[in-house]
Design a protein around this motif. Structure first.
Motif, short mmCIF file in Angstrom:
data_model
loop_
_atom_site.label_atom_id
_atom_site.label_comp_id
_atom_site.label_asym_id
_atom_site.label_seq_id
_atom_site.Cartn_x
_atom_site.Cartn_y
_atom_site.Cartn_z
N LYS A 93 20.79 -55.84 46.05
CA LYS A 93 21.94 -55.11 45.54
C LYS A 93 21.57 -53.55 46.00
N SER A 94 22.49 -53.06 46.69
CA SER A 94 22.49 -51.75 47.44
C SER A 94 23.48 -50.61 47.02
N GLU A 95 23.08 -49.52 47.24
CA GLU A 95 23.81 -48.46 47.04
C GLU A 95 23.54 -47.19 48.04
N ALA A 96 24.32 -46.16 48.42
CA ALA A 96 23.83 -45.08 49.23
C ALA A 96 22.63 -44.50 48.41
N VAL A 97 21.58 -44.14 49.18
CA VAL A 97 20.31 -43.42 48.81
C VAL A 97 20.26 -42.16 49.71
N MET A 98 19.65 -41.28 49.07
CA MET A 98 19.01 -40.09 50.25
C MET A 98 17.59 -40.47 50.42
N ILE A 99 17.41 -40.23 51.59
CA ILE A 99 15.89 -40.68 52.08
C ILE A 99 15.29 -39.19 52.67
N ALA A 100 14.03 -38.96 52.67
CA ALA A 100 13.58 -37.83 53.15
C ALA A 100 12.31 -38.07 53.98
N SER A 101 12.05 -37.16 54.85
CA SER A 101 10.98 -37.18 55.73
C SER A 101 9.66 -36.83 54.77
N LYS A 102 8.66 -37.68 55.15
CA LYS A 102 7.36 -37.28 54.34
C LYS A 102 6.52 -36.09 54.96
N HIS A 103 7.27 -35.51 56.08
CA HIS A 103 6.52 -34.26 56.61
C HIS A 103 7.32 -32.69 56.54
N LEU A 104 7.83 -32.71 55.47
CA LEU A 104 8.64 -31.41 55.01
C LEU A 104 7.86 -30.16 54.98
N THR A 105 8.07 -29.06 55.50
CA THR A 105 7.30 -27.89 55.09
C THR A 105 7.74 -27.34 53.75
N ALA A 106 7.03 -26.28 53.35
CA ALA A 106 7.41 -25.98 51.99
C ALA A 106 8.60 -25.35 51.70
N GLY A 107 9.30 -24.64 52.94
CA GLY A 107 10.42 -24.22 52.77
C GLY A 107 11.60 -25.19 52.76
N GLN A 108 11.44 -26.41 53.38
CA GLN A 108 12.14 -27.45 53.81
C GLN A 108 12.25 -28.17 52.24
N GLN A 109 11.19 -28.44 51.67
CA GLN A 109 10.99 -28.95 50.35
C GLN A 109 11.88 -28.50 49.30
N VAL B 282 15.64 -50.24 53.39
CA VAL B 282 14.42 -50.99 53.27
C VAL B 282 14.47 -52.15 54.66
N GLU B 283 15.46 -52.50 55.08
CA GLU B 283 15.37 -53.40 56.24
C GLU B 283 14.63 -52.63 57.36
N SER B 284 14.86 -51.54 57.44
CA SER B 284 14.03 -50.66 58.46
C SER B 284 12.62 -50.63 58.56
N ASP B 285 12.12 -50.85 57.25
CA ASP B 285 10.78 -50.57 56.84
C ASP B 285 10.20 -49.16 57.36
N ARG B 286 10.73 -48.24 57.53
CA ARG B 286 10.37 -47.06 57.90
C ARG B 286 9.64 -46.42 56.85
N ASP B 287 8.54 -45.27 57.32
CA ASP B 287 7.82 -44.86 56.10
C ASP B 287 8.64 -43.47 55.82
N VAL B 288 9.41 -43.45 54.83
CA VAL B 288 10.28 -42.25 54.49
C VAL B 288 10.30 -42.40 52.90
N ASN B 289 10.64 -41.29 52.31
CA ASN B 289 10.62 -41.15 50.79
C ASN B 289 11.95 -41.33 50.44
N THR B 290 12.34 -42.25 49.44
CA THR B 290 13.65 -42.29 49.00
C THR B 290 13.63 -41.46 47.67
N VAL B 291 14.45 -40.39 47.75
CA VAL B 291 14.53 -39.32 46.89
C VAL B 291 15.52 -39.51 45.85
N HIS B 292 16.59 -40.06 45.94
CA HIS B 292 17.62 -39.98 45.15
C HIS B 292 18.68 -41.13 45.21
N LYS B 293 19.08 -41.93 44.28
CA LYS B 293 20.05 -43.00 44.60
C LYS B 293 21.39 -42.05 44.12
#
Ligand code: PRP
Ligand code: ZN
Ligand code: MG
Length: 213
Positions: A179-195, A76-87
């Protein structure tokens, strides 16, 4: 290239061990020789990069890494454009404001006109603005908790987990702002194979989490 997932995890720190454990529990095998910064999985099309946690959101935004495991606080602090996919449920902690133990503290308004040392200027700035407090934010990248005792700042805003760092620096926790915990973040530019690989990995992660509850 298309069909490989590059997963960035923290090289050394609070998240490292549990991040590696999660990947292993998902049945992904790899050899992580000491000091290696990159390794390939032997039974899943993945590579693991070992990075500083603060750098992970940027690598994921740029697509250099496709996935990352970081604290939500860092993401959140980084303010980067990524998807948070899972807590992920581990490395739980909070971002809190602390003041010297002997300092009387009645409420957030007491911070008005004070200086606060932090590595989280954006999260802190937002909290202060929401509470109508004008304080001076001193950004420092580490050892934040030392600041009040050496006269560098009146207060700190940093991550608290067990509370022992605050305690050993003569500080008391007065406000929790995130309040925080580890999350998985993902790039917004995944190929279909990577998704597709990400979906497989998330399925395994969720199975591991269910088995633990
Ligand atoms: C945080 C924080 C303190 C410590 C607090 O660092 O900056 O140093 O954890 O934990 P405690 O309450 O259990 O004593 P973090 O692990 O986020 O590492 P980093 O700031 O070096 O990235
Ligand atoms: Zn860090
Ligand atoms: Mg720290």
């Amino acid at each position: 290239m298309d069909n490989i997932l590059r997963i960035a995890i923290q090289k050394s720190g609070r998240l490292s061990e549990d991040s590696l454990k999660l990947i292993k529990e998902c049945g992904i095998r790899f050899d992580n020789g000491a000091g290696k910064l990159k390794t390939s999985a032997t039974n899943f099309p993945a590579e693991i990069l070992f990075l500083r946690d603060d750098d992970i959101p940027g690598y994921v935004e740029d697509g250099v890494a496709h996935l990352g495991i970081v604290g939500e606080n860092v993401s959140v602090e980084s303010d980067r454009d990524v998807n948070t996919v899972h807590k992920l449920g581990f490395s739980k902690c909070r971002l809190s404001i602390g003041v010297l133990r002997e300092h009387e503290y009645a409420g957030v308004q007491d911070l008005d006109g004070k200086s606060i040392a932090t590595s989280y200027p954006k999260l802190l700035g937002k909290y202060l603005a929401e509470n109508n407090v004008k304080a001076q934010i001193h950004e420092i990248s580490g050892s934040v908790e030392i600041a009040p005792s050496i006269g560098l700042a009146d207060a700190v805003c940093d991550i608290v987990s067990s509370g022992s760092t605050l305690l050993s620096n003569g500080l008391k926790e007065v406000e929790t702002i995130f309040k925080s915990e580890a999350v998985m973040i993902a790039s917004k530019h995944l190929t279909a194979g990577q998704q597709d690989l990400l979906d497989q990995l998330l399925f395994r992660i969720k199975s591991v989490q269910v088995a633990k509850n």
